[in-house]
Design a protein around this motif. Sequence first.
Motif, PDB file in Angstrom:
ATOM      1  N   ILE A 361       0.881  -1.140   0.025  1.00 41.79           N
ATOM      2  CA  ILE A 361       0.021   0.056   0.173  1.00 41.79           C
ATOM      3  C   ILE A 361       0.952   1.221   0.072  1.00 41.79           C
ATOM      4  O   ILE A 361       1.710   1.473   0.915  1.00 41.79           O
ATOM      5  N   LEU A 362       0.763   2.217  -0.928  1.00 40.86           N
ATOM      6  CA  LEU A 362       1.204   3.445  -1.004  1.00 40.86           C
ATOM      7  C   LEU A 362       0.192   4.520  -0.854  1.00 40.86           C
ATOM      8  O   LEU A 362      -0.809   4.455  -1.593  1.00 40.86           O
ATOM      9  N   VAL A 363       0.557   5.491   0.202  1.00 40.34           N
ATOM     10  CA  VAL A 363      -0.589   6.585   0.494  1.00 40.34           C
ATOM     11  C   VAL A 363       0.353   7.884   0.555  1.00 40.34           C
ATOM     12  O   VAL A 363       1.604   8.064   0.750  1.00 40.34           O
ATOM     13  N   MET A 364      -0.300   8.939  -0.518  1.00 38.34           N
ATOM     14  CA  MET A 364       0.209  10.008  -0.206  1.00 38.34           C
ATOM     15  C   MET A 364      -0.749  11.178   0.228  1.00 38.34           C
ATOM     16  O   MET A 364      -1.607  11.435  -0.109  1.00 38.34           O
ATOM     17  N   ASP A 365      -0.039  11.727   1.450  1.00 35.38           N
ATOM     18  CA  ASP A 365      -0.931  12.827   2.170  1.00 35.38           C
ATOM     19  C   ASP A 365      -0.344  14.029   1.545  1.00 35.38           C
ATOM     20  O   ASP A 365       0.727  14.330   1.120  1.00 35.38           O
ATOM     21  N   GLU A 366      -1.312  14.978   1.229  1.00 41.64           N
ATOM     22  CA  GLU A 366      -1.365  16.256   0.670  1.00 41.64           C
ATOM     23  C   GLU A 366      -0.703  15.975  -0.813  1.00 41.64           C
ATOM     24  O   GLU A 366       0.561  16.170  -1.270  1.00 41.64           O
ATOM     25  N   ALA A 367      -1.258  15.103  -1.542  1.00 43.36           N
ATOM     26  CA  ALA A 367      -0.741  14.610  -2.998  1.00 43.36           C
ATOM     27  C   ALA A 367      -0.589  15.720  -3.922  1.00 43.36           C
ATOM     28  O   ALA A 367       0.335  15.739  -4.704  1.00 43.36           O
ATOM     29  N   ASP A 368      -1.424  16.716  -3.915  1.00 42.40           N
ATOM     30  CA  ASP A 368      -1.267  17.738  -4.780  1.00 42.40           C
ATOM     31  C   ASP A 368       0.040  18.403  -4.774  1.00 42.40           C
ATOM     32  O   ASP A 368       0.459  18.943  -5.818  1.00 42.40           O
ATOM     33  N   ARG A 369       0.512  18.515  -3.445  1.00 42.70           N
ATOM     34  CA  ARG A 369       1.887  19.069  -3.363  1.00 42.70           C
ATOM     35  C   ARG A 369       3.027  18.016  -3.869  1.00 42.70           C
ATOM     36  O   ARG A 369       3.959  18.615  -4.346  1.00 42.70           O
ATOM     37  N   MET A 370       2.704  17.040  -3.596  1.00 43.69           N
ATOM     38  CA  MET A 370       3.775  15.969  -3.980  1.00 43.69           C
ATOM     39  C   MET A 370       3.723  15.845  -5.612  1.00 43.69           C
ATOM     40  O   MET A 370       4.895  15.365  -6.020  1.00 43.69           O
ATOM     41  N   LEU A 371       2.706  15.968  -6.032  1.00 43.52           N
ATOM     42  CA  LEU A 371       2.517  15.954  -7.686  1.00 43.52           C
ATOM     43  C   LEU A 371       3.157  17.088  -8.561  1.00 43.52           C
ATOM     44  O   LEU A 371       3.250  17.219  -9.694  1.00 43.52           O
ATOM     45  N   GLU A 372       3.583  18.229  -7.723  1.00 43.82           N
ATOM     46  CA  GLU A 372       4.036  19.021  -8.232  1.00 43.82           C
ATOM     47  C   GLU A 372       5.253  18.913  -9.093  1.00 43.82           C
ATOM     48  O   GLU A 372       6.069  17.965  -8.395  1.00 43.82           O
ATOM     49  N   GLN A 405      -1.384  14.515 -14.529  1.00 43.49           N
ATOM     50  CA  GLN A 405      -0.504  14.471 -13.392  1.00 43.49           C
ATOM     51  C   GLN A 405      -0.699  13.188 -12.594  1.00 43.49           C
ATOM     52  O   GLN A 405       0.225  12.585 -12.132  1.00 43.49           O
ATOM     53  N   LEU A 406      -2.011  12.425 -12.613  1.00 49.54           N
ATOM     54  CA  LEU A 406      -1.989  11.318 -11.948  1.00 49.54           C
ATOM     55  C   LEU A 406      -1.652   9.815 -12.793  1.00 49.54           C
ATOM     56  O   LEU A 406      -1.316   8.926 -12.072  1.00 49.54           O
ATOM     57  N   VAL A 407      -1.413  10.135 -13.866  1.00 47.82           N
ATOM     58  CA  VAL A 407      -0.908   8.867 -14.691  1.00 47.82           C
ATOM     59  C   VAL A 407       0.323   8.347 -14.406  1.00 47.82           C
ATOM     60  O   VAL A 407       0.832   7.117 -14.481  1.00 47.82           O
ATOM     61  N   ARG A 408       1.302   9.276 -13.992  1.00 46.30           N
ATOM     62  CA  ARG A 408       2.770   8.967 -13.736  1.00 46.30           C
ATOM     63  C   ARG A 408       2.599   8.343 -12.457  1.00 46.30           C
ATOM     64  O   ARG A 408       3.691   7.664 -11.784  1.00 46.30           O
ATOM     65  N   MET A 409       1.472   8.201 -11.534  1.00 46.85           N
ATOM     66  CA  MET A 409       1.387   7.469 -10.015  1.00 46.85           C
ATOM     67  C   MET A 409       1.169   6.006 -10.560  1.00 46.85           C
ATOM     68  O   MET A 409       0.972   5.197  -9.670  1.00 46.85           O
ATOM     69  N   SER A 410       0.953   5.501 -11.667  1.00 43.27           N
ATOM     70  CA  SER A 410       0.277   4.486 -12.186  1.00 43.27           C
ATOM     71  C   SER A 410      -0.667   3.912 -11.495  1.00 43.27           C
ATOM     72  O   SER A 410      -0.753   2.840 -11.116  1.00 43.27           O
ATOM     73  N   LEU A 411      -1.688   4.775 -11.084  1.00 43.37           N
ATOM     74  CA  LEU A 411      -2.962   4.193 -10.631  1.00 43.37           C
ATOM     75  C   LEU A 411      -3.692   3.050 -11.698  1.00 43.37           C
ATOM     76  O   LEU A 411      -3.728   3.468 -12.769  1.00 43.37           O
ATOM     77  N   LYS A 412      -4.443   2.438 -11.068  1.00 43.68           N
ATOM     78  CA  LYS A 412      -5.219   1.134 -11.680  1.00 43.68           C
ATOM     79  C   LYS A 412      -6.759   1.606 -11.552  1.00 43.68           C
ATOM     80  O   LYS A 412      -7.330   1.305 -10.472  1.00 43.68           O
ATOM     81  N   ASN A 413      -7.576   2.204 -12.563  1.00 41.61           N
ATOM     82  CA  ASN A 413      -8.802   2.541 -12.531  1.00 41.61           C
ATOM     83  C   ASN A 413      -9.410   2.928 -11.302  1.00 41.61           C
ATOM     84  O   ASN A 413     -10.079   2.458 -10.322  1.00 41.61           O
ATOM     85  N   PRO A 414      -8.881   4.106 -10.497  1.00 42.13           N
ATOM     86  CA  PRO A 414      -8.879   4.704  -9.338  1.00 42.13           C
ATOM     87  C   PRO A 414     -10.337   4.994  -9.132  1.00 42.13           C
ATOM     88  O   PRO A 414     -11.037   5.554  -9.975  1.00 42.13           O
ATOM     89  N   VAL A 415     -10.850   5.233  -7.746  1.00 40.78           N
ATOM     90  CA  VAL A 415     -12.004   5.561  -7.407  1.00 40.78           C
ATOM     91  C   VAL A 415     -11.819   6.953  -7.248  1.00 40.78           C
ATOM     92  O   VAL A 415     -10.953   7.377  -6.062  1.00 40.78           O
TER      93      VAL A 415
END
Length: 728
Positions: A361-372, A405-415
Amino acid sequence: MGKYDNDFIMTIDDDDETIVVPEEEKETFSDDEQTKKKTNNKKKGQQQDQDFDNRFTFALDGGGEMGPAKPWDFTAARDMLKNKNLERTSIDDIISKKRKQVKEMKKKEQMKQDDNQQDDDNDEENLVDDNDDDLAADGFGAGVEEEEEEGQTMDDDEEEEGSSATDTEDEDQDDANMNNSDEEEEQENEEDRKRKEAYFAPEEENVPKEHQSFSSMNLSRPILKGLANLGFVKPTDIQARTIPVALLGKDICGGAVTGSGKTAAFIVPILERLLYRPRQQASTRVLILCPTRELAAQVHSVAVKLAGYTDITFSLCVGGLSVKQQEADLKLKPDVVVATPGRLIDHIRNSMGFGLDTCEILVMDEADRMLEDGFADELGEIIKSCPKSRQTMLFSATMTDNVDQLVRMSLKNPVRLFVDKSNQAASRLIQEFVRIRANRESDRSAILLALCRKTFKKKVIIFFRSKAAAHQMKILFGLVGLNAGELHGNLTQEQRLESLERFRDLEIDYLLATDLAARGLDIKGIDTVINYNMPTQFAQYLHRVGRTARAGRNGRSVTLVGEQDRKMLKMAIKSANSNQVKNRVVAADTIQKYKAKVESLSTQIQEVLQEEKEERALRQAEMEIRKSENLLAHGKEIYARPARTWFQTEAEKKKSQEENTPLEYRSTKKEEVKNEKEKIKRGKYDGMSRQKRRRRQAMEEDEDYIKDAKNQKSAAKKAKKAAKPRRL
């Protein structure tokens, strides 16, 4: 009373203090005292009802069998502080020393003056008049007026007629720009809807069930016990929607307003899944990333308290703490690692036996700042180290659903779980704005000092754009007599933790901070947030004002708005309720009085800064001496250690920074460098002494003479050869 002793009666007041009274002394309380206690309890209850929204579903005050619990503390971080025995002179000691010197000087001057002069004028604590008549309005302070329209900016009666005309023209232009931007956003939304529908999971499957308690979510008893210990009664909206989906193992992209319980929303399903982990072999299964050290320490503390009745192990890996102790903790393979990106990559590359191969499990808190762009390279390196079959969860109060921005996190069909609008402040937050004219920018410090001295006297966070401004304001507050602390990147980790704990424990009234404290920090009871400068991004403004009005409580934000902040002001007014946006006006004579006070203290501020600079130089010299002593004593051991590596070289860092900079800035920078190179062309004899230059010129003349002689000789040979008769 059953098994309890009949000789004692237990009474519990509102402050959770247990008072045991013997039966003999019970009658000594008079009726008047009992009535007073009842009236006081009623007043306390009424005040709590005003400050707290009873419809909100949880309170971090704590409770349960273990008594009232603080939502977070820094015990784990303090245990890993680097051991430094250097004696440090704090800035508070320097300021108090300077105040004593000023008082002594004023006393000496007073002795020379007439005896009829009042002594109160020379006391620094009484230099500022505490009469609140010029700032009193609506129970909260100075001249607060509601905005009549959303697009209307703040008008001042003292403004001249000529300037008002230009202001209306600027407002019309801003309105036109805002309308054009709204039309462009609508067009972009139509184009991006298809991409988002293909990328995110269908929202029809994610219809939440109303959960009246955590027990209806089929959680284990140890986790329910930990939730009750922290005071969680009923799940919030984001928790009710996130926990069931996260227990299914799906990727999540979640967003909710600040103070809505996002931390518990991802920690509770993680703990539930870890209760059923295989225990044959220890391994790190969960990674939680946070952008700042303080937020990581807070998340670690909350997670440890929620897992207090389980056997799940945690580790904290952030900068500023002991690397050796973190390496020792990671060798034990903890179940959950809470980290910041830089220190985590350092451990992945340089700590033996640690890796993220088993991360589930990988969790990113304040993800918008991390995706900058600032975290782009570090985030890519961490994702490479994690397996592709992991579950990924992203959370933030200003979370974006931008697919690129979310593609590089390699999410799989996210909710997609967005409970509230991403550009909306808390519903119980009152936003106030103080207008500062273009020619009045120098009044900012005087206005801030007036607001803090007269109106907002405790539980206040003040945000600044720069570390230097926060530090200088800390000195100014200390010289005036206001109890303040500072929090920014120029402090050591020990000083940062100490400032936060003192502010949380109400030992200091004001916390002067940069955007370091704007994200995620949950400090109970903050009444007011003051923005000394309007931030450059609206998301950052929402995070700043989100430090108050949390968990259903009331809050107030005051922002000093300049002429260049019109666009941000319109966005703030547009995102808030019309009845919660107000205009605060500070009287001109009050500003002038405090401005004179600030100007009179400018020399003392410079003296304190100079003394602090000297103390820093001495401390740096002591550190260098200690470093050289360690090298002499343990040189072989130190040089035998393997060098610590990084995933980027200095050239790659510079290249990535250039790629992340905007194209316009990049082109202008290259042109400036090119122009500088063209301007700076070294002459043939620049930098030479007079004697050397003459010798070089003489040698060059001789060389030219020799070359001419050789050329003449070769020309004569050629002519003589050409004059000879040819053979038949």
